[in-house]
Design a protein around this motif. Structure first.
Motif, mmCIF file in Angstrom:
data_model
loop_
_atom_site.group_PDB
_atom_site.id
_atom_site.type_symbol
_atom_site.label_atom_id
_atom_site.label_comp_id
_atom_site.label_asym_id
_atom_site.label_seq_id
_atom_site.Cartn_x
_atom_site.Cartn_y
_atom_site.Cartn_z
ATOM 1 N N TRP A 1 0.837 -1.201 0.000
ATOM 2 C CA TRP A 1 0.000 0.000 0.000
ATOM 3 C C TRP A 1 0.876 1.258 0.000
ATOM 4 O O TRP A 1 0.695 2.154 -0.831
ATOM 5 N N GLY B 1 -9.321 -3.926 -8.462
ATOM 6 C CA GLY B 1 -8.892 -2.577 -8.092
ATOM 7 C C GLY B 1 -7.386 -2.406 -8.189
ATOM 8 O O GLY B 1 -6.887 -1.353 -8.627
ATOM 9 N N VAL C 1 -5.617 -0.801 0.443
ATOM 10 C CA VAL C 1 -6.244 -0.760 1.767
ATOM 11 C C VAL C 1 -7.300 -1.853 1.860
ATOM 12 O O VAL C 1 -7.427 -2.546 2.890
ATOM 13 N N GLY C 2 -8.084 -2.018 0.795
ATOM 14 C CA GLY C 2 -9.090 -3.074 0.760
ATOM 15 C C GLY C 2 -8.480 -4.454 0.928
ATOM 16 O O GLY C 2 -9.070 -5.343 1.560
ATOM 17 N N GLU D 1 -3.050 7.960 -3.741
ATOM 18 C CA GLU D 1 -4.156 7.164 -3.215
ATOM 19 C C GLU D 1 -4.025 5.734 -3.715
ATOM 20 O O GLU D 1 -3.636 5.504 -4.863
ATOM 21 N N GLY E 1 -6.602 2.945 -2.679
ATOM 22 C CA GLY E 1 -7.699 2.361 -1.913
ATOM 23 C C GLY E 1 -7.785 0.853 -2.052
ATOM 24 O O GLY E 1 -8.156 0.147 -1.101
ATOM 25 N N ALA E 2 -7.438 0.314 -3.226
ATOM 26 C CA ALA E 2 -7.507 -1.129 -3.426
ATOM 27 C C ALA E 2 -6.535 -1.857 -2.506
ATOM 28 O O ALA E 2 -6.835 -2.944 -2.008
ATOM 29 N N LYS F 1 1.574 4.174 -3.056
ATOM 30 C CA LYS F 1 1.437 5.612 -2.842
ATOM 31 C C LYS F 1 2.712 6.351 -3.230
ATOM 32 O O LYS F 1 2.663 7.417 -3.860
#
Length: 507
Positions: free
Chosen positions: A140, A196, A160-161, A155, A157-158, A144
């Motif tokens: 992650w 994602g 983080v998911g 960002e 987000g995937a 970034k």
């Protein structure tokens, strides 16, 4: 114009023709093949997907994660110079490979539990969970950092998911959840997470992000083949040298005392089979002193699948199985001992009349006479040994283990059940003959009128090829019988009704 000038003009014209014939931008499929970022990320994402797939057949629950881990190694190996976060992902993947690939080899060694027992209970599970979560966290942060470098919003987000998904999976595993609904939800959500991550990778690729490639001395292909070769050689050595128990074989001595010889002669006169008596330890023979009577029951068993025979009548076709060879002889012997109330010494003896070939581990599972009847109780601990002959000399060894084991089995009919049985575990040498052995115990009467019903289940390993490797004892504990596989179980019973001065065989 001299020759050198004409040659220079021809070369200049050739360069011009080649430049004009080449397109300004290579085709998309060529870019896909030569773009290090896209290729590396495809490997990483494919590896992540394969590590999440669990297919419990054809050893795919081991093969697919192994392929996935190799792909992640190759992917992070290409990207590890990008930033510290991705470099950490590479290091964590190496650490995971260091303990995962050796475990593939340990899975073919029957004493693998001894190795794992050296670590505190659950330590490998906790360490594995922490490493994988750390790897997802670093991935992650690495995404970034790369997006910032490419001038895109930082960002991911995937990613983080992916961390959230893994935490939920760990929680379900910790609570031993086995439902279908949440399982389907987790599979679908994982697909969306991977999609994602693929989209995130494409954003960087479309932005024209270029990574710093690393000059490597060992190509990816060679690295993969080296890993495969090490695992293959390790598994082969595990099958050859780690597939059986270490047995303490010693030359068998003849009976040494006059008392032992006298008791043996009396037992033989009462009908005790001489070939069985010769295999008993001196301690077990002495325990039969003053015998009142001897009961013997002998059965020959087939340890094979037999052959199917079809018989045709006028209107019906009959299918049945014929066993041409019976390799295993099991002899049940009961000796009544002098006592205030009835007392019997039970002996279950086995002998291979045809060498079946020995490939690993064997086991005996006993259901003693006092197991289901309140009329009897245990009067003596279990004893016994295994034997074989080579060049005219008999060798004997104690069982690798002999005693009571509690275990949990699961079946479609009875569901999950916890049982406690007596097991004897052992291995036979591959170059011996006349392989045999026995287990003995004593019972005492509690209530008049009960039969003696003593069972033995012999589980023979008939193939070396099984993955992961189970011992014969472990196979028996799964409550499985003779499905297609590496083991075959034979069941035998000594059943009789004891009477004054005699006995009535029931089996």
């Amino acid at each position: 114009m001299n020759e050198n000038e004409r040659k220079s003009i021809r070369e200049s014209d050739l360069d011009t023709i080649l430049q004009e014939s080449m397109p300004e931008t290579p085709p998309e499929d060529i870019i896909h093949e030569v773009t290090p970022w896209r290729r590396a990320m495809n490997r990483i994402l494919t590896g992540l997907a394969l590590n999440a797939i669990t297919l419990n057949f054809l050893a795919l629950d081991y093969i697919l994660p192994a392929i996935g881990l190799i792909l992640m190694l190759l992917g992070f190996r290409t990207l590890h110079r990008e930033n510290g976060w991705i470099r950490t992902c590479f290091i964590i993947t190496i650490i995971r490979a260091v303990y995962f690939f050796p475990s593939l080899i340990l899975n073919v060694i029957v004493l693998q539990s001894t190795v794992y027992d050296l670590l505190p209970s659950g330590i490998l599970t906790v360490v594995s969970f922490m490493l994988i979560f750390m790897e997802f966290f670093c991935l992650w942060q690495g995404f970034k950092a790369v997006k910032r470098k490419a001038g895109l919003p930082a960002e991911a987000g995937a990613a983080v998911g992916l961390m959230v998904w893994y935490l939920v999976i760990a929680g379900l595993a910790f609570t031993s959840y086995s439902g279908i609904v949440i399982g389907i939800i987790m599979i679908v959500s994982y697909i969306f997470v991977i999609r994602g991550l693929i989209k995130l990778s494409k954003e960087l690729d479309e932005a024209g992000y270029v990574i710093r490639t690393t000059l490597v001395r060992v190509s990816d292909r060679i690295l993969v083949w080296v890993i495969i070769a090490i695992i293959a050689v390790g598994i082969l050595c595990g099958y050859l040298f780690g597939g059986s128990y270490p047995m303490e074989w010693t030359a068998k001595n003849h009976l040494t005392t006059d008392k032992t010889q006298q008791i043996s002669a009396q037992l033989i006169e009462m009908g005790f089979p001489e070939e069985v008596l010769q295999d008993l330890t001196e301690q077990d023979i002495l325990a039969c002193e003053g015998a009142l009577q001897v009961v013997v029951d002998i059965h020959d068993h087939s340890v094979n699948d037999g052959r199917e025979v079809v018989e045709q009548s006028d209107y019906t076709e009959y299918h049945h199985t014929v066993y041409d060879t019976k390799q295993l002889r099991i002899t049940g012997v009961a000796v009544e001992l002098p006592s205030g109330r009835e007392m019997w010494k039970i002996v279950h003896h086995f002998r291979w009349v045809v060498d079946p070939g020995f490939y690993g581990t064997e086991s005996l599972q006993l259901w003693p006479a006092y197991r289901n009847y309140n009329g009897w109780d245990q009067a003596e601990d279990f004893t016994g040994q295994v034997l074989y002959t080579k060049d005219g000399q008999s060798y004997a060894a104690p069982y690798y283990s002999l005693g009571v084991e509690s275990y949990t089995s699961d079946s479609l009919i009875w569901g999950e059940q916890t049982s406690t049985d007596v097991f004897a575990a052992f291995s036979m040498p591959r170059n011996g003959e006349n392989q045999r052995g026995y287990v003995s115990y004593a019972i005492k009467e509690l209530t008049d009128g009960y039969i003696i019903d003593s069972w033995i289940n012999y589980t023979h390993q008939r193939s070396m090829l099984q993955y992961p490797a189970l011992t014969a004892v472990e196979k028996r504990m799964t409550n499985s019988w003779n499905d297609a596989g590496a083991f075959f179980t034979v069941q035998d019973a000594l059943q009789f009704f004891p009477m004054e001065g005699g006995a009535e065989l029931l089996g």
